[in-house]
Design an enzyme around this catalytic site. Sequence first.
Site, mmCIF file in Angstrom:
data_model
loop_
_atom_site.group_PDB
_atom_site.id
_atom_site.type_symbol
_atom_site.label_atom_id
_atom_site.label_comp_id
_atom_site.label_asym_id
_atom_site.label_seq_id
_atom_site.Cartn_x
_atom_site.Cartn_y
_atom_site.Cartn_z
ATOM 1 N N SER A 246 0.856 -1.169 -0.086
ATOM 2 C CA SER A 246 -0.241 0.079 -0.119
ATOM 3 C C SER A 246 0.837 1.215 0.113
ATOM 4 C CB SER A 246 -0.932 0.006 1.184
ATOM 5 O OG SER A 246 -2.008 0.849 1.142
ATOM 6 N N HIS B 131 -7.563 -5.714 0.211
ATOM 7 C CA HIS B 131 -6.342 -4.659 0.329
ATOM 8 C C HIS B 131 -5.859 -5.161 1.823
ATOM 9 C CE1 HIS B 131 -4.225 -1.089 -0.449
ATOM 10 N NE2 HIS B 131 -4.286 -0.803 0.603
ATOM 11 N N ASP C 275 -9.550 -6.127 -4.332
ATOM 12 C CA ASP C 275 -9.163 -4.781 -3.622
ATOM 13 C C ASP C 275 -10.110 -3.782 -3.604
ATOM 14 O OD1 ASP C 275 -7.767 -2.546 -2.434
ATOM 15 O OD2 ASP C 275 -5.734 -3.579 -2.953
#
Length: 302
Positions: free
Chosen positions: A105, A281, A253
């Site tokens: 991320s 995610h 995601d």
Amino acid sequence: MGAAEEKFIKSGKLSLWTERFGDRGDPVVLLVMGTSTPGLGWPDDLVDTLVAGGRQVIRFDHRDTGRSDCVDFTTDPYTLADLAADSLAVLDAYDTLSAHVAGASLGGAVGQWLAAHRPERVTTLTAIMTSPMGTDAGPIWVRALSGQAPDPDDLPPPAPSFLEHLMRAAAVPRITREEYIAANVETWRVLSGEVLPFDEAAARRLVEESYDRAGNPAAATNHDLAGRAMTADRRAPLSSIKAPTLVIHGTADPLLPPPHGAALAARIPGARLETIEGMGHSFLSPDLPRRVAELILRNTAQ
């Protein structure tokens, strides 16, 4: 979990908590975590798989998370470049000239920054559930939250399920430890998507340990501010990255839909895109940490 070497290192005026696993003679994998999450966000199973595969692993708490120092963002704001400088300080403290960098991320954006601006420090890059570091998500989010149709030239906004969760979560109090933990477990549930099983026990452990280790749990929200700062250095062309790059992205995601990973892989010469069916995610699904670690091992066999 094998024995770890823990130590605090200095990045400028800040003290950062770090830990290292594995044989000191093995190649180093530096794990860079995402927004508002300490180093423990890298699951032990993932670390163990890397160590068993012949890698030395370093993970650390970002500033404003875990046992690392907190910052008054109002008087001392920081950017992606500062988070990258923290990563370099960790490598320096362990006498590591170059490492395999794996970022998740926001950590994936940090990894891109390092590969673009300090290529001599990055042996390989693994970018997980992230987006091109030069993408300005602000306008994308504004359009989505105001109910406007996405700009066809933009990467897609978060899924409606995640945006709806944010609207609900804004009204949920997070004053007590119990309120904080319940709210954050729910956020991880939504981030993990609706396809793979959600490991609620692992999520609860992560949230509880993150809260209990933090000097100021609220400081972690500063990462959102840092992540939104679109400084000129983030516009560096990703085509300049020479490190062998693997992009790992989940097909489910809800925060950064799959086109974000595809766009990143397309902009880095020779990058490979590996999609994981059903991954959202997070790493919070049974056996997912091992699967991701095995992909990192393949990319770092350089």
